[in-house]
Design a protein around this motif. Structure first.
Motif, PDB file in Angstrom:
ATOM      1  N   VAL A 237       0.845  -1.199   0.000  1.00 35.46           N
ATOM      2  CA  VAL A 237       0.000   0.000   0.000  1.00 35.46           C
ATOM      3  C   VAL A 237       0.882   1.251   0.000  1.00 35.46           C
ATOM      4  CG1 VAL A 237      -1.645   1.350   1.346  1.00 35.46           C
ATOM      5  CG2 VAL A 237      -1.953  -1.118   1.102  1.00 35.46           C
ATOM      6  N   ARG A 240       2.360   1.823  -3.388  1.00 34.39           N
ATOM      7  CA  ARG A 240       1.427   2.408  -4.335  1.00 34.39           C
ATOM      8  C   ARG A 240       1.235   3.894  -4.053  1.00 34.39           C
ATOM      9  NH1 ARG A 240      -2.795  -2.273  -4.865  1.00 34.39           N
ATOM     10  NH2 ARG A 240      -0.877  -3.379  -4.318  1.00 34.39           N
ATOM     11  N   ALA A 241       1.283   4.256  -2.773  1.00 31.78           N
ATOM     12  CA  ALA A 241       1.069   5.655  -2.417  1.00 31.78           C
ATOM     13  C   ALA A 241       2.292   6.502  -2.767  1.00 31.78           C
ATOM     14  CB  ALA A 241       0.763   5.770  -0.927  1.00 31.78           C
ATOM     15  N   PRO A 244       3.436   6.107  -7.355  1.00 30.80           N
ATOM     16  CA  PRO A 244       2.406   5.799  -8.351  1.00 30.80           C
ATOM     17  C   PRO A 244       2.929   6.006  -9.773  1.00 30.80           C
ATOM     18  CG  PRO A 244       1.969   7.920  -7.346  1.00 30.80           C
ATOM     19  CD  PRO A 244       3.104   7.308  -6.582  1.00 30.80           C
TER      20      PRO A 244
END
Ligand SMILES: Nc1ncnc2c1ncn2[C@@H]1O[C@H](COP(=O)(O)OP(=O)(O)OP(=O)(O)O)[C@@H](O)[C@H]1O
Ligand SMILES: [Mg+2]
Lengths: 264, 275
Positions: A237, A240-241, A244
């Motif tokens: 997570v 992805r943050a 991106p």
């Protein structure tokens, strides 16, 4: 953006547990060797507070080791790529240290730091920091000649070069290292608890083994697996943050930079 | 660094009285460059001298490997000279924008953030330049793309963004190293016209490296032809077309004369034999 894949993975894990249960029941495996899933869950359910406290203990040591590894690891990597001298000295020492089986150092940490949290955290840092340093150095060095020219043509200071070009460019690499370091921090915390401890899941495993309580051993292992998996997905997570923009996050096929996995 | 110091000293000594009327932008004085390589020294540039006037558009034309990039990098202070000196007048190295052959846009930044990068590098406030950046992007047909990432743009659009980045801090001197080399012919024509229009309005001193004779003739006040082994200037050709120029000047007889002349010069110096 690809869909979050957790549900599929939850199904896979559930299937794995079902397989375990089936094998134990069908082949009548003695409980003293491998207890059934139901027995293990019953054990956890019968003593939830105990397992929660032990899990939190291990988790907090793991996270402390991880955070220290990231901070000092990235710091050392920056120092190493900024100075020829440090590259030749510090980096050489680190590479040499990485080849020492670090688990063998655990008893030393107990002598130096006692049997409290400090020795467990130190063990976690010792095992995981190399993943960060090595990957961060790799990433920081991967600035292309084009980008270096761009930076120089804009006449920025060394600090600007580092903050605006080198670090962001190294982020995918650093995150790959962080993923590995996260699991290694957990390994370190458990090793620390194996050597000397009065609490933590490692301690639970060791003391249950002494009493042939296989159900407790498996309960602790199951919780460790849950903690490790959760931490891994948290890292995904975070990835992805934070990046991106990276190829690995843009389409399903490309992979994030492979981490160089140092020896535990 | 040395170049900046030199140019500052030079400006102070020779042009302190009326610096604004300084007709020169760059003095390239007997500059040579020799690279040390594994199989001996490679002389990329022999001895090159060129005075570039303020507001002039100069193309550097020559065969591959003749040292065009090397010369441009030395002007930008990215490479030391082996012999000779380069003096930049005015703001010196602080006043130049460089457009590279590859756009070198940063994937972790949006197009707008990429364009604002030079401001951040010199410690300015990007917010104050936001409007200017948006206006620049609009001039180059990139309005509405400011929040896209580089990989979402075509090659031509990326190169346009790179030009905006070079222009954001209002440089006195624009250095461009085959900026359109990787683009298809149509996009290239389009960008040539845009660059020409922009240059006509701002009159920035420009050094433009290219392999394309029509591109050089269309854009330039002067075309400098460099030959190779080692690189040296073999021809400086004045291009007399009124500005602003449209692509239709390519149909004019004079355009053909210039082109043929440049091709002859290149041929005479062996540019086509080696390809
Ligand atoms: N860093 C370097 N080290 C050694 N030799 C170099 C280096 N850079 C360039 N050269 C050599 O210097 C010569 C000139 O190179 P340069 O890149 O300036 O040519 P160019 O005119 O820009 O060519 P092209 O049109 O292909 O871009 C070439 O022979 C090249 O091999
Ligand atoms: Mg070149």
């Amino acid at each position: 953006m690809r869909a979050f894949r957790l549900p599929t993975e939850l199904w896979t894990l559930a299937a794995l547990l079902a397989l375990w249960e089936a094998v134990v029941v069908v082949f009548r495996v003695p409980e003293i060797l491998v207890p059934s899933v139901r027995v293990v869950f019953d054990e956890i359910a019968s003593n939830p507070d105990f397992y929660l406290v032990q899990s939190m203990h291990t988790l907090s040591n793991t996270l402390a080791a991880f955070v220290l590894s990231v901070v000092f690891g990235v710091g050392m990597a920056i120092a190493i790529v900024s100075s020829r001298f440090l590259e030749k000295t510090l980096y050489t020492v680190l590479v040499a240290l990485n080849n020492v089986p670090k688990v063998a150092l655990a008893p030393l940490f107990v002598i130096w730091l006692g049997t409290g949290n400090a020795s467990k955290i130190a063990m976690g840092v010792m095992i995981s920091i190399f993943a960060i340093v090595i990957d961060a150095v790799l990433g920081l060095r991967s600035l292309t000649p084009d980008m270096i020219d761009l930076g120089r043509s804009m006449r920025g200071s060394g600090l600007k070069m580092l903050l605006k070009l080198r670090l962001p460019n190294a982020l995918p690499s650093i995150i790959a290292g962080m993923k590995v370091a996260m699991s290694l921090s957990l390994v370190g915390a458990i090793v620390g608890e194996f050597v000397a401890a009065q609490n933590g899941l490692g301690f639970v495993i060791l003391s249950a083994q002494g009493m042939f309580r296989t159900d407790r051993v498996f309960a602790a292992i199951l919780l460790l697996a849950a903690i490790g998996t959760t931490l891994y997905y948290l890292m995904e997570v975070l990835e992805r943050a934070l990046i991106p923009w990276h190829e690995s996050q843009r389409h399903g096929t490309a992979r994030a930079p492979a981490a160089v996995v140092p020896k535990a | 660094m040395a170049v900046a110091a030199l140019s500052a000293a030079n400006a102070a000594a020779a042009h302190a009285v009326v610096p604004f009327d300084d007709p020169l932008a760059i003095e390239i004085d007997a500059v040579g460059k020799t690279y040390a390589s594994s199989d001996g020294a490679v002389t990329a540039l022999g001895s090159v001298s060129l005075d570039v006037r303020r507001g002039e558009f100069i193309s550097l034309l020559g065969p591959s490997g003749c040292g065009k990039t090397t010369l441009l990098r030395m002007v930008a202070g990215l490479e030391d000279t082996t012999t000779g000196h380069i003096h930049l007048h005015g703001r010196g190295l602080d006043g130049l924008g460089f457009v590279f052959q590859r756009d070198v846009l940063l994937n972790w930044r949006t197009i707008l953030q990429n364009v604002l990068l030079p401001i951040e590098f010199r410690g300015g406030r990007p917010k104050q330049y936001r409007d200017r950046a948006l206006a620049l992007l609009a001039t180059f047909g990139l309005a509405g793309f400011e929040n896209k990432r580089p990989w979402e743009l075509s090659g031509g659009m990326r190169q346009r963004a790179a030009i905006c980045r070079a222009l954001i801090d209002d440089p006195e001197l624009l250095l461009m190293d085959e900026p359109f080399g990787a683009l298809d012919a149509l996009t290239r024509d389009e960008l040539n016209v845009e660059l020409q229009t922009l240059w006509h309005r701002s009159r920035k001193t420009t050094l433009f490296v290219t392999h394309s004779i029509p591109e050089a003739v269309f854009l330039s006040d002067r075309v400098v032809v460099i030959s190779d082994k080692p690189g040296r200037i073999v021809e400086v050709l004045d291009i007399d077309f009124p500005r602003p120029r449209g692509l239709d000047i390519r149909e004019e007889p004079a355009f053909g004369h210039y082109s043929r002349h440049l091709r002859d010069v290149l041929e005479r110096h062996g540019a086509f034999r080696k390809r």
